[in-house]
Design an enzyme around this catalytic site. Structure first.
Site, PDB file in Angstrom:
ATOM      1  N   SER A  15      18.286   5.848  37.912  1.00 29.30           N
ATOM      2  CA  SER A  15      17.973   4.427  37.416  1.00 29.30           C
ATOM      3  C   SER A  15      18.617   4.340  36.004  1.00 29.30           C
ATOM      4  CB  SER A  15      16.338   4.069  37.344  1.00 29.30           C
ATOM      5  OG  SER A  15      15.668   5.114  36.860  1.00 29.30           O
ATOM      6  N   GLU A  17      18.833   2.364  32.341  1.00 28.04           N
ATOM      7  CA  GLU A  17      18.077   1.435  31.376  1.00 28.04           C
ATOM      8  C   GLU A  17      19.239   0.755  30.378  1.00 28.04           C
ATOM      9  OE1 GLU A  17      14.476   2.936  29.417  1.00 28.04           O
ATOM     10  OE2 GLU A  17      15.124   2.266  27.435  1.00 28.04           O
ATOM     11  N   ALA A  51       8.867  -4.920  20.517  1.00 29.72           N
ATOM     12  CA  ALA A  51       7.737  -5.298  20.499  1.00 29.72           C
ATOM     13  C   ALA A  51       7.365  -6.539  19.397  1.00 29.72           C
ATOM     14  CB  ALA A  51       6.963  -4.002  19.877  1.00 29.72           C
ATOM     15  N   ARG A 107       2.985   0.448  25.342  1.00 30.68           N
ATOM     16  CA  ARG A 107       2.328  -0.318  24.097  1.00 30.68           C
ATOM     17  C   ARG A 107       3.277  -0.597  23.214  1.00 30.68           C
ATOM     18  NH1 ARG A 107       0.308   3.564  19.251  1.00 30.68           N
ATOM     19  NH2 ARG A 107       2.637   3.483  19.008  1.00 30.68           N
ATOM     20  N   ASP A 109       5.991  -0.403  19.673  1.00 29.64           N
ATOM     21  CA  ASP A 109       5.734  -0.043  18.179  1.00 29.64           C
ATOM     22  C   ASP A 109       5.827  -1.627  17.497  1.00 29.64           C
ATOM     23  OD1 ASP A 109       5.317   2.834  18.128  1.00 29.64           O
ATOM     24  OD2 ASP A 109       7.425   2.685  19.083  1.00 29.64           O
ATOM     25  N   TYR A 145       5.612  11.820  27.321  1.00 26.52           N
ATOM     26  CA  TYR A 145       6.384  12.361  26.147  1.00 26.52           C
ATOM     27  C   TYR A 145       6.254  13.907  26.347  1.00 26.52           C
ATOM     28  CZ  TYR A 145       6.188   7.912  24.652  1.00 26.52           C
ATOM     29  OH  TYR A 145       6.373   6.416  24.703  1.00 26.52           O
ATOM     30  N   LYS A 165      -3.457   6.626  31.465  1.00 21.90           N
ATOM     31  CA  LYS A 165      -2.524   5.575  32.268  1.00 21.90           C
ATOM     32  C   LYS A 165      -2.382   5.654  33.654  1.00 21.90           C
ATOM     33  CE  LYS A 165       0.972   6.473  29.009  1.00 21.90           C
ATOM     34  NZ  LYS A 165       2.058   6.023  28.025  1.00 21.90           N
ATOM     35  N   GLN A 176      10.137  10.256  27.669  1.00 20.93           N
ATOM     36  CA  GLN A 176      11.119  10.021  26.442  1.00 20.93           C
ATOM     37  C   GLN A 176      12.141  11.030  26.713  1.00 20.93           C
ATOM     38  OE1 GLN A 176      12.870   8.665  24.336  1.00 20.93           O
ATOM     39  NE2 GLN A 176      10.828   8.023  23.103  1.00 20.93           N
ATOM     40  N   GLN A 212      24.079   8.396  15.496  1.00 21.03           N
ATOM     41  CA  GLN A 212      23.038   7.522  16.154  1.00 21.03           C
ATOM     42  C   GLN A 212      21.873   8.398  16.864  1.00 21.03           C
ATOM     43  OE1 GLN A 212      24.305   5.681  19.764  1.00 21.03           O
ATOM     44  NE2 GLN A 212      24.014   3.828  18.972  1.00 21.03           N
ATOM     45  N   PHE A 216      17.724   7.986  16.336  1.00 23.05           N
ATOM     46  CA  PHE A 216      16.852   7.785  17.276  1.00 23.05           C
ATOM     47  C   PHE A 216      16.047   8.816  17.408  1.00 23.05           C
ATOM     48  CE2 PHE A 216      19.933   5.023  20.191  1.00 23.05           C
ATOM     49  CZ  PHE A 216      19.770   4.254  19.404  1.00 23.05           C
ATOM     50  N   HIS A 266      16.571   8.982  35.046  1.00 24.17           N
ATOM     51  CA  HIS A 266      16.551   7.625  34.264  1.00 24.17           C
ATOM     52  C   HIS A 266      17.649   7.783  33.115  1.00 24.17           C
ATOM     53  CE1 HIS A 266      14.827   3.591  33.074  1.00 24.17           C
ATOM     54  NE2 HIS A 266      14.956   4.079  31.917  1.00 24.17           N
TER      55      HIS A 266
HETATM   56  P1  FAD Z   1       0.534   4.720  24.546  1.00 23.36           P
HETATM   57  O1  FAD Z   1       0.423   5.596  26.203  1.00 23.36           O
HETATM   58  O2  FAD Z   1      -0.416   3.743  24.365  1.00 23.36           O
HETATM   59  O3  FAD Z   1       0.225   5.944  23.607  1.00 23.36           O
HETATM   60  C1  FAD Z   1       0.732   5.497  22.230  1.00 23.36           C
HETATM   61  C2  FAD Z   1      -0.116   6.594  21.343  1.00 23.36           C
HETATM   62  O4  FAD Z   1      -1.462   6.412  21.448  1.00 23.36           O
HETATM   63  C3  FAD Z   1       0.158   8.023  21.708  1.00 23.36           C
HETATM   64  O5  FAD Z   1       0.185   8.764  20.542  1.00 23.36           O
HETATM   65  C4  FAD Z   1      -1.336   8.450  22.629  1.00 23.36           C
HETATM   66  O6  FAD Z   1      -1.381   9.565  22.213  1.00 23.36           O
HETATM   67  C5  FAD Z   1      -2.075   7.515  21.814  1.00 23.36           C
HETATM   68  N1  FAD Z   1      -3.366   6.972  22.580  1.00 23.36           N
HETATM   69  C6  FAD Z   1      -3.131   6.570  23.808  1.00 23.36           C
HETATM   70  N2  FAD Z   1      -4.418   5.962  24.366  1.00 23.36           N
HETATM   71  C7  FAD Z   1      -5.306   6.429  23.150  1.00 23.36           C
HETATM   72  C8  FAD Z   1      -6.827   6.060  22.983  1.00 23.36           C
HETATM   73  N3  FAD Z   1      -7.505   5.597  24.095  1.00 23.36           N
HETATM   74  N4  FAD Z   1      -7.409   6.537  21.918  1.00 23.36           N
HETATM   75  C9  FAD Z   1      -6.645   6.934  20.830  1.00 23.36           C
HETATM   76  N5  FAD Z   1      -5.225   7.318  20.916  1.00 23.36           N
HETATM   77  C10 FAD Z   1      -4.528   6.914  22.062  1.00 23.36           C
HETATM   78  N6  FAD Z   1       9.469   0.685  22.935  1.00 23.36           N
HETATM   79  C11 FAD Z   1       9.737  -0.671  22.816  1.00 23.36           C
HETATM   80  O7  FAD Z   1       9.246  -1.381  21.898  1.00 23.36           O
HETATM   81  N7  FAD Z   1      10.242  -1.482  23.835  1.00 23.36           N
HETATM   82  C12 FAD Z   1      10.864  -0.800  24.959  1.00 23.36           C
HETATM   83  O8  FAD Z   1      11.386  -1.292  25.942  1.00 23.36           O
HETATM   84  C13 FAD Z   1      10.359   0.596  25.309  1.00 23.36           C
HETATM   85  N8  FAD Z   1      10.915   1.244  26.082  1.00 23.36           N
HETATM   86  C14 FAD Z   1      10.272   2.837  26.207  1.00 23.36           C
HETATM   87  C15 FAD Z   1      10.732   3.251  27.709  1.00 23.36           C
HETATM   88  C16 FAD Z   1      10.333   4.596  27.679  1.00 23.36           C
HETATM   89  C17 FAD Z   1      10.740   5.216  29.057  1.00 23.36           C
HETATM   90  C18 FAD Z   1       9.548   5.341  26.802  1.00 23.36           C
HETATM   91  C19 FAD Z   1       9.224   6.888  26.996  1.00 23.36           C
HETATM   92  C20 FAD Z   1       9.359   4.721  25.613  1.00 23.36           C
HETATM   93  C21 FAD Z   1       9.612   3.274  25.475  1.00 23.36           C
HETATM   94  N9  FAD Z   1       9.503   2.721  24.118  1.00 23.36           N
HETATM   95  C22 FAD Z   1       9.754   1.329  24.004  1.00 23.36           C
HETATM   96  C23 FAD Z   1       8.554   3.351  23.172  1.00 23.36           C
HETATM   97  C24 FAD Z   1       7.095   3.197  23.080  1.00 23.36           C
HETATM   98  O9  FAD Z   1       6.767   1.896  22.976  1.00 23.36           O
HETATM   99  C25 FAD Z   1       6.640   3.897  22.007  1.00 23.36           C
HETATM  100  O10 FAD Z   1       6.725   5.437  22.222  1.00 23.36           O
HETATM  101  C26 FAD Z   1       5.207   3.810  21.648  1.00 23.36           C
HETATM  102  O11 FAD Z   1       4.858   4.304  20.299  1.00 23.36           O
HETATM  103  C27 FAD Z   1       4.287   4.011  22.868  1.00 23.36           C
HETATM  104  O12 FAD Z   1       4.173   3.459  23.877  1.00 23.36           O
HETATM  105  P2  FAD Z   1       3.349   4.152  25.175  1.00 23.36           P
HETATM  106  O13 FAD Z   1       3.206   3.167  26.267  1.00 23.36           O
HETATM  107  O14 FAD Z   1       3.633   5.563  25.342  1.00 23.36           O
HETATM  108  O15 FAD Z   1       1.892   4.178  24.308  1.00 23.36           O
END
Ligand code: FAD
Length: 285
Positions: A15, A17, A51, A107, A109, A145, A165, A176, A212, A216, A266
């Protein structure tokens, strides 16, 4: 029959991205890249999301374009941070209407300076929301991660939240990027021990530009092993050597991941075809 199978069997699913282009020049570049990568027959392509809503419509427009113009099955990334339930509901309706089958749920950032965290705090809450609103309409991918999320206090709680999740309804995970395959294998083992059965697909970042990549990696917590960093630094402005070395390193990583059971690969293409092609050609694709 060959004595040794090719390093990347043709059946290894791929896949790609992309990020949503914002200018005509970027749009033309994405089209060229999509044309070149089409031939690899990716299972799907995905499109990132900014985000806080900055690239909100860019993502849906790009997904539509990738489907209609290039015949891909494109999956939008959807992040919940900074958004209201109503905004997310509208986007999900739109994605369903344009025929998206898969969503990468995150989620996200918040850009610095943006205050409001949004209605859903974590990706697990977003997944539960998608399932509640749309049942099994979407195949949901989540982030994983292997080197631990940069904001996480410790690896074990990060793993526990990853499992949350999956329990909320994720069908698959994309990691990641990383350059140490052991980090991936340990992560997958630990997840399996917790009862996580979904495919965990390694995210692969081809190397073509060291400064770069360094930027990142500092932002997302991915480690560049010292031996790779030192070699890149030594190449200085010798772009060709960086690309050759980078492609060798990443192809070797992919071979080890596939040999160790990675379900597919991916690629973070950054909308460029060449760095991904350089890796795939070394894998016999
Ligand atoms: P989560 O799974 O919600 O975790 C975020 C943090 O919160 C982690 O430290 C986790 O340990 C903690 N956590 C989770 N649940 C809880 C809880 N209940 N209580 C306390 N702590 C908790 N970012 C973008 O903005 N746009 C994109 O398109 C994008 N694409 C991505 C694609 C991939 C494949 C990956 C791996 C990352 C991508 N990101 C993107 C980055 C991602 O949004 C960031 O890494 C973000 O900080 C975390 O997102 P997540 O969905 O993993 O968060």
């Amino acid at each position: 029959m060959d004595a040794f199978p090719p390093p990347c069997p043709p059946m290894t699913a791929l896949s790609f991205e992309f990020y949503p282009p914002k200018t005509d020049e970027q749009r033309a570049q994405l089209d060229r890249t999509a044309e070149k990568l089409k031939g690899y027959g990716p299972e799907y392509v995905s499109c990132t999301f900014g985000a806080g809503g900055s690239t909100l419509s860019y993502t849906s427009e790009t997904v539509r374009h990738l489907n209609q113009q290039h015949g891909f099955s494109a999956a939008p990334h959807l992040s919940c941070v900074g958004g209201s339930r109503e905004e997310i509901r509208e986007l999900l309706k739109l994605y369903r209407a344009i025929g998206c089958k898969r969503i990468v749920a995150l989620r996200g950032d918040l850009p610095s300076g943006m205050g409001h965290p949004g209605d859903l705090r974590y990706a697990s809450e977003l997944i539960a929301f998608i399932r509640a609103e749309h049942g099994d309409t979407f195949h949901i991918e989540v982030g994983a991660y292997p080197e631990t999320h940069p904001q996480s206090d410790d690896a074990l709680s990060d793993l526990k939240y990853f499992k949350a999740k999956v329990d909320a309804g994720a069908d698959g995970a994309i990691t990641q990027y990383f350059y140490n395959p052991d980090a991936y294998f340990h992560f997958v083992d630990a997840a399996r021990k917790l009862g996580v059965g979904i495919p965990i697909v390694p995210g692969i970042m081809p190397i073509s530009n060291y400064s770069q990549l360094k930027r990142f990696s500092e932002a997302c917590g991915a480690e560049i092993p010292r031996w790779i960093a030192k070699r890149m630094q030594a190449y200085g402005d010798d772009v060709d050597s960086i690309r050759e070395f980078g492609a060798d390193v990443v192809a070797n990583l992919c071979e080890r991941l596939i040999a160790g059971g990675a379900p597919s690969l991916h690629f973070y293409t950054l909308n460029l075809a060449k760095p991904t092609q350089a890796v795939l050609s070394r894998l016999g694709r």
